[in-house]
Design an enzyme around this catalytic site. Structure first.
Site, short mmCIF file in Angstrom:
data_model
loop_
_atom_site.label_atom_id
_atom_site.label_comp_id
_atom_site.label_asym_id
_atom_site.label_seq_id
_atom_site.Cartn_x
_atom_site.Cartn_y
_atom_site.Cartn_z
N THR A 199 -8.70 3.44 -1.28
CA THR A 199 -9.78 3.89 -0.39
C THR A 199 -9.19 4.56 0.86
O THR A 199 -9.66 5.61 1.29
CB THR A 199 -10.68 2.70 0.01
N SER A 221 -3.44 2.10 -6.58
CA SER A 221 -3.92 0.89 -5.89
C SER A 221 -3.34 -0.34 -6.60
O SER A 221 -3.58 -0.56 -7.79
CB SER A 221 -5.46 0.86 -5.97
N GLY A 222 -2.57 -1.15 -5.84
CA GLY A 222 -1.83 -2.26 -6.43
C GLY A 222 -2.69 -3.30 -7.15
O GLY A 222 -2.29 -3.82 -8.20
N HIS A 223 -3.87 -3.60 -6.59
CA HIS A 223 -4.61 -4.73 -7.18
C HIS A 223 -5.24 -4.40 -8.53
O HIS A 223 -5.79 -5.28 -9.20
CB HIS A 223 -5.65 -5.29 -6.20
N THR A 233 2.66 -0.94 10.88
CA THR A 233 3.78 -1.73 10.37
C THR A 233 3.61 -1.95 8.86
O THR A 233 2.54 -2.38 8.42
CB THR A 233 3.85 -3.08 11.11
N ASN A 238 -13.41 4.83 -13.75
CA ASN A 238 -13.44 3.37 -13.65
C ASN A 238 -14.58 2.73 -14.44
O ASN A 238 -14.49 1.58 -14.83
CB ASN A 238 -13.53 2.94 -12.18
N CYS A 240 -17.63 -1.48 -6.47
CA CYS A 240 -17.92 -0.91 -5.16
C CYS A 240 -19.35 -0.40 -5.06
O CYS A 240 -19.84 -0.15 -3.98
CB CYS A 240 -16.98 0.24 -4.85
N GLN A 282 -7.13 3.91 -11.74
CA GLN A 282 -7.38 3.19 -12.99
C GLN A 282 -6.32 3.48 -14.06
O GLN A 282 -6.33 2.87 -15.12
CB GLN A 282 -8.78 3.54 -13.53
#
Ligand code: PLP
Length: 377
Positions: A71, A197-199, A235, A148, A323, A176
């Protein structure tokens, strides 16, 4: 609980958990600080960048920017290329994720958005994109790698070649794709900016990346401190980054298991359609799509009621994009494919993982049959 909502998010992979804890314990110093411990954290961060570049088949690790997820990157792309005060146009498919459509509408206001239609199989019509590129000078072309909701793979290679020839920057939300198809395959899609996107592949939520190439190397995601070669201030979350890279490496080693989901999914769809009159899969068999995803129409009753009942029987599915699960009008993706409002209300998204077993798929079929009995036809 058999979990059939992997396109929404995935459980943390053991390798990711291990990398996360190790990096959090050993490399908690700020990578931008100047004493030796911080230097070690900086080194680890750059090692992770290199490992991710290897997994993606990217030539230069410097082309990778770590982010908080798709996002953020999608928002940044539209904010950057809308160039306030200039005439700018973007083209995007009608089936993009809300994190693409929302920023496009915000930043390319005033009708400067060319929506590219999709066919009944959920793939964009490249001819329409080519027509649009001939009609209006286009700054940015945005096209997801895989949808998705339906899993439909998009003709990105052809579309991006046309966009590049017309002088547009190309952006690919590949959220995806990763973890389901070979990571290095995205480079072949040829986008200037590729977002992950990692998740979606077993990392914790809140970490992702953008791979920049060609004109995309100008992208600036956040301003502030000098992190990420001044492209994304803030950071770096080194433990999450280490976990993400470990997760992708593990996912890549499990791609054969992921591929094996396709025949299980196809058999499920066939039995679902043949044993429940009025039920069926949205996409025809053989259509290019992710191996784990099935968009189906239940025979009667609203999808949310099915979802709740399936949940009570221990099966987690969704009504489409997590979402937009609160969206009033249902799926914009299925609407763009030409499904009627009634059909959209009956749609469920089922998305398995590499470890989903044949017994899990059978169980889901049994649970759907059981729920069907609640809705007399
Ligand atoms: N793009 C697509 C295609 C997605 O499926 C999702 C997740 O639902 C996102 C973007 C958002 O990703 P993130 O949760 O990393 O912001």
């Amino acid at each position: 609980m058999p979990y059939f909502d992997h396109n929404a998010t995935t459980p943390l992979r053991p390798a990711a958990r291990e990398a996360w804890l190790e990096a959090a314990d050993r490399f908690w110093h700020n990578p931008s600080s100047l004493y030796p411990e911080a230097g070690a954290a900086r080194q680890r961060l750059e090692d992770e960048r290199e490992a991710l570049a290897d997994l993606l088949g990217a030539d230069d690790p410097e082309d990778l920017v770590f982010t908080s997820g798709a996002t953020e990157a999608n928002n940044a792309v539209f904010a950057h290329y809308s160039r306030p005060g200039q005439l700018a146009t973007c083209a995007l498919s009608a089936i993009e994720h809300p994190s693409v459509i929302g920023p496009a509408q915000r930043d390319f206001a005033g009708g400067a958005i060319s929506p590219i239609p999709v066919d009944a199989g959920g793939q964009i019509e490249v001819g329409e994109l080519q027509r649009s590129l001939r009609t209006a000078p286009t700054t940015l072309v945005s096209l997801m790698a895989a949808n998705n909701e339906t899993g439909a793979l998009q003709p990105c290679g052809e579309a991006f070649a046309a966009a590049r020839a017309a002088g547009a920057v190309t952006h690919c939300d590949a959220s995806q794709w990763f973890g389901k198809l070979p990571a290095a395959g995205v480079a072949a899609l040829g986008a200037d900016i590729t977002v992950g996107s990692g998740h979606k592949f077993g990392a914790p939520r809140g970490v992702g990346f953008a791979l920049l190439a060609g004109a995309g190397r100008d992208l600036r995601l956040q301003t502030g401190g000098p992190q990420e070669a001044r492209r994304r201030a803030g950071t770096e979350d080194l433990p999450a980054i280490a976990a993400m890279v470990a997760a992708l490496a593990e996912a890549e080693s499990q791609l054969a298991d992921m591929r094996a989901q396709a025949p299980l999914r196809d058999a499920f769809e066939e039995q679902f359609a043949s044993t429940l009159p009025g039920a069926g899969a949205v996409l025809p068999r053989g259509r290019d799509r992710l191996p784990n995803t099935s968009a189906v129409l239940v025979p009667r009753g609203k999808n949310l009621r099915w979802l709740t009942r399936l949940g009570r029987l221990g099966f987690a599915v969704s009504t489409g994009s997590a979402c937009s699960s609160g969206a009033e009008n249902g799926s914009h993706v299925l609407a763009a494919m030409g499904l009627s409002a009634d059909a959209i209300k009956r749609s469920l998204r089922i998305s398995s993982g590499a470890n989903t077993s044949a017994a899990d798929w059978d169980g889901l079929l049994g649970a759907l049959r059981c729920v069907a009995a609640d809705f007399p036809g």
